[in-house]
Design a protein around this motif. Structure first.
Motif, PDB file in Angstrom:
ATOM      1  N   GLU A   1       0.981  -1.166  -0.144  1.00 25.15           N
ATOM      2  CA  GLU A   1      -0.048   0.141  -0.202  1.00 25.15           C
ATOM      3  C   GLU A   1       0.844   1.187  -0.010  1.00 25.15           C
ATOM      4  OE1 GLU A   1      -4.051  -1.481   2.027  1.00 25.15           O
ATOM      5  OE2 GLU A   1      -2.486  -0.862   3.333  1.00 25.15           O
ATOM      6  N   GLY A   2       0.146   2.356  -0.478  1.00 22.92           N
ATOM      7  CA  GLY A   2       0.910   3.382  -0.740  1.00 22.92           C
ATOM      8  C   GLY A   2       0.882   4.327   0.576  1.00 22.92           C
ATOM      9  N   VAL A   3       1.496   5.521   0.725  1.00 30.52           N
ATOM     10  CA  VAL A   3       1.490   6.430   2.009  1.00 30.52           C
ATOM     11  C   VAL A   3       0.301   6.835   2.404  1.00 30.52           C
ATOM     12  CG1 VAL A   3       2.477   8.375   3.013  1.00 30.52           C
ATOM     13  CG2 VAL A   3       3.924   7.106   1.333  1.00 30.52           C
ATOM     14  N   MET A   4      -0.984   7.178   1.323  1.00 29.64           N
ATOM     15  CA  MET A   4      -2.022   7.675   1.899  1.00 29.64           C
ATOM     16  C   MET A   4      -2.742   6.446   2.396  1.00 29.64           C
ATOM     17  SD  MET A   4      -2.242  11.113   1.972  1.00 29.64           S
ATOM     18  CE  MET A   4      -3.936  10.825   2.356  1.00 29.64           C
ATOM     19  N   THR A   5      -2.705   5.452   1.756  1.00 33.38           N
ATOM     20  CA  THR A   5      -3.501   4.446   2.362  1.00 33.38           C
ATOM     21  C   THR A   5      -2.959   3.849   3.568  1.00 33.38           C
ATOM     22  OG1 THR A   5      -3.793   3.501   0.113  1.00 33.38           O
ATOM     23  CG2 THR A   5      -4.364   1.891   1.859  1.00 33.38           C
ATOM     24  N   ARG A   6      -1.643   3.734   3.877  1.00 33.21           N
ATOM     25  CA  ARG A   6      -1.368   3.453   5.070  1.00 33.21           C
ATOM     26  C   ARG A   6      -1.653   4.260   6.259  1.00 33.21           C
ATOM     27  NH1 ARG A   6       3.652   2.057   2.214  1.00 33.21           N
ATOM     28  NH2 ARG A   6       4.631   3.980   3.190  1.00 33.21           N
ATOM     29  N   PHE A   7      -1.587   5.676   5.766  1.00 39.01           N
ATOM     30  CA  PHE A   7      -2.120   6.786   6.725  1.00 39.01           C
ATOM     31  C   PHE A   7      -3.708   6.465   6.932  1.00 39.01           C
ATOM     32  CE2 PHE A   7      -4.138  10.876   7.533  1.00 39.01           C
ATOM     33  CZ  PHE A   7      -3.509  11.575   8.530  1.00 39.01           C
TER      34      PHE A   7
END
Length: 176
Positions: free
Chosen positions: A144-150
């Motif tokens: 997952e990308g940064v935004m999804t992890r956030f």
């Protein structure tokens, strides 16, 4: 606010969705997320099992549109060989992409199901328009990308609040 993050239904995978039952209830269209809902975030193609599910969706009578926050190349490479309409760079939970998908299917929000793996994008966006929201477990959280992890971190906070309010019962997750 946290109630807007509550899906109408929770299942493990798209394969656990009772398509015939939902069709009998009057639903005619499915908007689905792509990454970690249908395939892993880095998986370029549909699995044979997923291709069979898409066929079942069509045979049941549903119209289908993929709505993804991912870029044109990613979504097109997945959807075009399967002859599935899609919206890329959707900016979910923004209403515009959901409304556009509903128009593409020539349906109303009351006839439409939203399937996704994220509460803050898929469920929130679908609930804001009155769609029947279905939350699936993410296929893989490793790509997952940064935004999804956030977003996943925010979802954990929301889940804690929903549990404290008695709105999120763990036994609901078990849909075998």
């Amino acid at each position: 606010m946290f109630e807007m993050l509550m899906p109408k239904l929770r299942v493990k995978t798209v394969f656990d969705i009772d398509l015939e039952g939902l069709y009998a209830q009057g639903y005619r269209g499915i908007i689905t997320d792509l990454d970690n809902t249908l395939v892993g975030a880095k998986a370029p193609n549909a699995t044979p099992e997923l291709v069979a599910w898409f066929e079942k969706v069509k045979q049941t009578g549903f119209k289908l549109v993929i709505v993804s926050n991912n870029n044109m190349n990613r979504v097109s490479m997945f959807a075009t060989p399967l002859d599935i309409e899609f919206i890329h760079a959707a900016r979910k939970p923004s209403n515009s992409s959901f409304r556009r998908a509903i128009r593409m299917m020539e349906l109303t929000p009351e006839e439409t199901i939203m399937v996704g793996d994220q509460m803050l994008t898929d469920v929130l966006g679908g609930n804001r328009l009155g769609l029947h929201t279905v939350l699936v477990l993410p296929i893989s959280i490793h790509d997952e990308g940064v935004m999804t992890r956030f977003n996943r971190r925010l979802e954990r906070i929301a889940l804690t609040r929903l549990r404290k309010k008695g709105l999120w019962l763990e036994e609901e997750k078990k849909n075998d």
